[in-house]
Scaffold this active site. Sequence first.
Site, mmCIF file in Angstrom:
data_model
loop_
_atom_site.group_PDB
_atom_site.id
_atom_site.type_symbol
_atom_site.label_atom_id
_atom_site.label_comp_id
_atom_site.label_asym_id
_atom_site.label_seq_id
_atom_site.Cartn_x
_atom_site.Cartn_y
_atom_site.Cartn_z
ATOM 1 N N ASP A 23 42.002 -70.100 60.456
ATOM 2 C CA ASP A 23 41.203 -70.723 61.540
ATOM 3 C C ASP A 23 41.893 -71.881 62.265
ATOM 4 O OD1 ASP A 23 39.490 -68.892 60.425
ATOM 5 O OD2 ASP A 23 37.952 -70.328 59.849
ATOM 6 N N LYS A 128 36.685 -63.338 61.689
ATOM 7 C CA LYS A 128 35.756 -63.303 60.559
ATOM 8 C C LYS A 128 34.454 -64.015 60.931
ATOM 9 C CE LYS A 128 37.755 -67.353 58.207
ATOM 10 N NZ LYS A 128 36.680 -68.274 58.573
ATOM 11 N N CYS A 161 36.443 -73.172 55.055
ATOM 12 C CA CYS A 161 36.959 -71.792 55.150
ATOM 13 C C CYS A 161 38.181 -71.540 54.268
ATOM 14 C CB CYS A 161 37.236 -71.456 56.605
ATOM 15 S SG CYS A 161 35.700 -71.283 57.540
HETATM 16 C C1 C5J Z 1 36.164 -73.658 58.944
HETATM 17 C C2 C5J Z 1 34.053 -74.685 59.429
HETATM 18 N N1 C5J Z 1 37.098 -72.917 59.508
HETATM 19 N N2 C5J Z 1 34.376 -75.829 58.850
HETATM 20 N N3 C5J Z 1 34.937 -73.673 59.546
HETATM 21 O O1 C5J Z 1 36.402 -74.306 57.948
HETATM 22 O O2 C5J Z 1 32.936 -74.548 59.915
#
Ligand code: C5J
Length: 222
Positions: A23, A128, A161
Amino acid sequence: MHIEANPFAYEFELEKTALVLIDMQRDFIEPGGFGETLGNDVSLLEAIVPATKAALQAWRNAGGLVIHTREAHKPDLSDCPPAKRNRGNPSLRIGDAGPMGRILVAGAPGSQIIEALAPVDGEIVIDKPGKGMFYATGLHELLQQRGITHLLFGGVTTEVCVQTSMREANDRGYDSLLLEDCTESYFPAFKAATLEMIRAQGAIVGWTAPSAALLAALDSAN
Ligand code: C5J
């Protein structure tokens, strides 16, 4: 190959290992994105970009498989349960229009990977809908087809994540290592706690190591 890691050395074969960047999207890292709408200081996350880029480049040079994930929903939000969309009190919710397009929606500019780490041909990009990279993505099957048994992780955020994906990977039998300076949280204490949790009790979830240890392992293999 061998990485000097915590809590002990991590052994892997290049052909059976993938580098997974979780991400590293504009929505989390750049001003105006989802991370900032939640009230976070996104400059904390931006700080890991140089180390992550160096690790990615070294891994590419070695010929290793690279996987990029994006937290991104379908435009009709059919894969975003109300329990996720309505949580908290952000100034913009998932699917709302923001300065970088619709928040966390596939195809919107904000959902793209930041330019410095942009995927190149041959790399796998997974959208995802959840926090974990295996949920509703088919990624496990894809990794199995390629004979991948080991995963090196970087990305954001460490305790959300990244950690969820590592725990999912652990349950599926992968040996995982988190590159300590290639991951970050909006909350430094959460990052520190997550690193400790991952490697506690004899690597109960996996290993951690600075990216310099990976670069050293790749160098010594040449
Ligand atoms: C991720 C989030 N990528 N913190 N998303 O960690 O909402």
